[in-house]
Design a protein around this motif. Structure first.
Motif, PDB file in Angstrom:
ATOM      1  N   THR A 148       0.824  -1.210   0.000  1.00  0.00           N
ATOM      2  CA  THR A 148       0.000   0.000   0.000  1.00  0.00           C
ATOM      3  C   THR A 148       0.854   1.253   0.000  1.00  0.00           C
ATOM      4  O   THR A 148       0.448   2.260  -0.570  1.00  0.00           O
ATOM      5  CB  THR A 148      -0.924   0.038   1.225  1.00  0.00           C
ATOM      6  OG1 THR A 148      -0.353  -0.758   2.235  1.00  0.00           O
ATOM      7  CG2 THR A 148      -2.297  -0.450   0.898  1.00  0.00           C
ATOM      8  N   CYS A 149       2.031   1.163   0.621  1.00  0.00           N
ATOM      9  CA  CYS A 149       2.848   2.377   0.669  1.00  0.00           C
ATOM     10  C   CYS A 149       3.361   2.743  -0.720  1.00  0.00           C
ATOM     11  O   CYS A 149       3.396   3.909  -1.089  1.00  0.00           O
ATOM     12  CB  CYS A 149       3.981   2.250   1.684  1.00  0.00           C
ATOM     13  SG  CYS A 149       5.264   1.102   1.277  1.00  0.00           S
ATOM     14  N   GLU A 150       3.703   1.715  -1.499  1.00  0.00           N
ATOM     15  CA  GLU A 150       4.137   1.991  -2.878  1.00  0.00           C
ATOM     16  C   GLU A 150       3.001   2.610  -3.672  1.00  0.00           C
ATOM     17  O   GLU A 150       3.170   3.567  -4.417  1.00  0.00           O
ATOM     18  CB  GLU A 150       4.569   0.695  -3.561  1.00  0.00           C
ATOM     19  CG  GLU A 150       5.945   0.233  -3.213  1.00  0.00           C
ATOM     20  CD  GLU A 150       6.237  -1.126  -3.815  1.00  0.00           C
ATOM     21  OE1 GLU A 150       7.105  -1.207  -4.678  1.00  0.00           O
ATOM     22  OE2 GLU A 150       5.581  -2.115  -3.436  1.00  0.00           O
ATOM     23  N   LYS A 153       0.316   4.234  -2.600  1.00  0.00           N
ATOM     24  CA  LYS A 153       0.004   5.594  -2.150  1.00  0.00           C
ATOM     25  C   LYS A 153       1.021   6.574  -2.686  1.00  0.00           C
ATOM     26  O   LYS A 153       0.669   7.642  -3.183  1.00  0.00           O
ATOM     27  CB  LYS A 153       0.039   5.643  -0.620  1.00  0.00           C
ATOM     28  CG  LYS A 153      -1.289   5.463   0.038  1.00  0.00           C
ATOM     29  CD  LYS A 153      -1.120   5.830   1.492  1.00  0.00           C
ATOM     30  CE  LYS A 153      -2.420   5.722   2.245  1.00  0.00           C
ATOM     31  NZ  LYS A 153      -2.176   5.946   3.680  1.00  0.00           N
ATOM     32  N   PHE A 154       2.277   6.186  -2.549  1.00  0.00           N
ATOM     33  CA  PHE A 154       3.362   7.072  -2.951  1.00  0.00           C
ATOM     34  C   PHE A 154       3.264   7.399  -4.437  1.00  0.00           C
ATOM     35  O   PHE A 154       3.368   8.550  -4.848  1.00  0.00           O
ATOM     36  CB  PHE A 154       4.696   6.390  -2.639  1.00  0.00           C
ATOM     37  CG  PHE A 154       5.880   7.285  -2.731  1.00  0.00           C
ATOM     38  CD1 PHE A 154       6.143   8.197  -1.736  1.00  0.00           C
ATOM     39  CD2 PHE A 154       6.742   7.208  -3.813  1.00  0.00           C
ATOM     40  CE1 PHE A 154       7.237   9.024  -1.807  1.00  0.00           C
ATOM     41  CE2 PHE A 154       7.835   8.042  -3.892  1.00  0.00           C
ATOM     42  CZ  PHE A 154       8.089   8.945  -2.890  1.00  0.00           C
TER      43      PHE A 154
END
Lengths: 222, 414
Positions: B11-13, B15-16
């Motif tokens: 998810t962080c990828e 979102k980023f």
């Protein structure tokens, strides 16, 4: 074929007389004891043969896969959630399992809220080629000690294993140099996955870029 | 034991990436409509071709054999296109098993190249109803960094264009295949070059990225794949995913893709011509003589220094006094490696860097006029120092130390 330190080696080649300290030779990844010659070593992976005085030997090569090793700190992505078990993608042949109870202060009622796609920093407690790798997010005193779920604000990178080893070296200047220009948080996994988070997305981006560029920069040092 | 694994996108990828796209930036710094570098290289054999699109790499090999033609088309040769996704490309691919992705890619390639009749199949006929040439294009993906299709389509066409089949003569009953040494070989006739151009679509068609990378591909809502030739003719069209895209958006993208197709086809033709020229002049050919690999390394070597420089210049302008001691400290750090590695730490020699004395001064003169006189003094001292000492490194450190001292002095004066 006989090889020397610093050579490019292929599986099957052998190093007949490694330097030992009181008869002890420390073997790193990519090497094993020769079957025919009890003193010699056989190469089991392609790469460059490295040696550190007095008696440490290992093979460094470019690999996209990760072979789990007990005690390694890894960064993984939650791939599946089933009951109290999480399946974590750590880049190995099989997903690693992580119990919901192996977090600091986790009980049957109070479990960490992890979703598929979340990133965790964990330690490998079992790594055997016949078994599923197992992760925990606590140290031996049942404290988190920096392990556990990572923020969703950062960015995940895949780096070369050679750079990972170098970054973990305290003397390596890159992280310190980067830290002088901006504050950032970093979690370096031995599996090649690196989590980076800066204050702003721009900072994160720059740290990520610098790390990616550094991959091609590092020479193999013996 | 081994199960089929899907690659998980964190998810962080996600979102980023989406945040960056909102700021109209891409992860690798490309513009939305910018493609990665396309490189085409040929091997020693006819019809062996290596194409790389950024980090995505595909190796193509064309082979031929004589076969019985299909009964429905007795006077036409046969063309097989076979794309394989090996575990060498990405860990989630399995050897010898067709995944959904490989079926989809194979089908699009077939539609694009075979169904648009790009290769003249009738010229492959030897004897009607009995013997025809069957061309087989094997595409192996060596590295998967997104957009396999574009890379594979260029590789297939370049390999087909490059390929030469042996000459055949017929004396009544028997058919004789002449070796390459006996008779001149025959090139494949290609009517037009339908290349695939891919786009990734985000937020219902508001953001459209050309040539998506692996992460961009995985995060995208929909994928648009277009097959186009140099005459702006649509040879294939595939829209997958779940975004509702309006028709004019697609039309606009198709027009853009047509322009791209033209440049790709020009590059493809030029690469084949270059290789022909090399062969005629008996120059060394083959993958071991192509220099792209060594070039790549040297380019990337300078990249880190560039990034660190570009990045450092931003804070230097804002907080000058803070940066100075920083740099002095940095000089103390000993580079542990040899060769390239030391370059990481060496002072960058750009105009903006605080190491460069002249630029430093100009910045300071802008600040205040009172500083000017001290600066001139400073300069004289510099001259003296540089004439005295031998090693360059030492000089610079001494200089900066003095600068630093001067600075603190001027500060106290104020």
């Amino acid at each position: 074929m006989v090889v020397n330190v610093g050579d490019v080696v292929l599986p099957g080649e052998c190093l007949p007389e490694p330097r030992s300290n009181k008869g002890v030779v420390i073997l790193g990844p990519g090497l094993r004891r020769s079957e025919d010659d009890s003193k010699g070593l056989t190469v089991s992976r392609a790469g460059v043969l490295c040696h550190k005085a007095p008696n440490m030997y290992w093979v460094e090569g470019h690999a996209k896969r990760y072979v789990p090793c007990k005690g390694d700190l890894v960064v993984g992505v939650v791939a599946k959630k089933s009951g109290d078990q999480f399946k974590i993608d750590i880049g190995s042949a099989e997903h690693a399992s992580l119990s919901a109870f192996s977090f600091e202060g986790a009980t049957k009622k109070q479990k960490p809220d992890l979703q598929v796609g979340d990133v965790v920093y964990a330690k490998l407690v079992t790594a055997h080629r016949e078994m599923e790798p197992e992760l925990v997010c606590v140290n031996k005193y049942f404290k988190a000690a920096n392990l556990g779920p990572l923020s969703n604000q950062g960015f995940l990178l895949n780096l070369d294993s050679r750079l990972i080893v170098r970054l973990l070296d305290v003397q390596h200047p890159l992280l310190a140099v980067l830290a002088k220009t901006c504050a950032y948080e970093i979690a370096i996994g031995m599996n090649g996955k690196v989590f980076v988070m800066g204050r702003t997305s721009k900072d994160t981006m720059h740290v990520a870029e610098a790390l990616l560029a550094a991959q091609h920069h590092d020479n193999v040092t013996t | 034991m081994s199960k089929l694994r899907d690659s998980v996108v964190s998810t962080c990828e996600k979102k980023f990436l989406l945040n960056l796209l909102k700021e109209s930036k891409r992860l690798d710094g490309r513009a939305f409509n910018e493609f990665r570098d396309l490189k085409i290289e040929f091997g020693k054999d006819w019809g062996s071709c290596f194409v790389s699109l950024g980090e995505t790499q595909v190796l193509a090999q064309v082979s031929c054999e004589i076969q019985l033609p299909k009964s429905t088309r007795p006077s036409e040769g046969i063309l097989y296109i076979n794309l394989e996704l090996n575990p060498i490309a990405a860990p989630q691919f399995e050897a010898g098993r067709q995944s959904d992705l490989s079926v989809q890619l194979n089908r699009i390639l077939e539609k694009c190249i075979k169904d648009s009749r790009a290769v003249d199949l009738e010229s492959l006929c030897i004897k009607v109803k009995e013997k025809v040439w069957a061309l087989r294009v094997d595409l192996n993906v060596l590295n998967h960094e997104g957009n396999i299709l574009d890379c594979a389509s260029v590789a297939a066409l370049a390999a087909l264009k490059h390929f030469r089949r042996p000459d055949v003569t017929c004396d009544g009953e028997n058919i004789i295949i002449h070796t390459y040494a006996q008779r001149d070989t025959i090139p494949t006739v290609i009517h037009h070059y339908p290349v695939c151009i891919s786009y990734a679509i985000y937020s219902n068609g508001e953001i459209i990225l050309a040539d998506p990378s692996l992460l961009e591909e995985n995060v995208s809502e929909a994928q648009l794949m277009l097959g186009l030739n140099a005459y702006k003719e649509l040879c294939g069209f595939y829209l997958g995913g779940s975004a509702s895209v309006s028709a004019d958006v697609i039309l606009k993208v198709t027009n853009r893709a047509a322009k791209r197709a033209l440049t790709v086809i020009d590059q493809l033709k030029e690469a084949v011509e270059q290789d022909d020229l090399k062969r005629q002049q008996n120059e060394e050919i083959g993958f071991q003589h192509s220099h792209s690999f060594s070039k790549d390394l040297s380019q990337n070597g300078n990249k880190l220094a560039d990034i660190l420089n570009a990045w450092r210049t931003v804070p230097t302008k804002k907080k000058k006094t803070e940066v100075k001691p920083e740099i002095v400290e940095q000089a103390k750090v000993e580079p542990i490696g040899k060769g390239n590695q030391s370059a990481v730490l060496l002072p960058p020699e750009t105009e903006n860097s605080p190491w460069n004395v002249s630029s430093d001064e100009s910045e300071e003169t802008e600040n205040s006029t009172t500083n000017k006189t001290t600066n001139q003094n400073n300069k004289q001292e510099i001259m003296e120092v540089s004439s005295g000492s031998d090693s360059e490194e030492d000089q610079v450190i001494v200089l900066n130390a003095k600068n630093k001292m001067k600075k603190t002095k001027t500060k106290t004066k104020k």
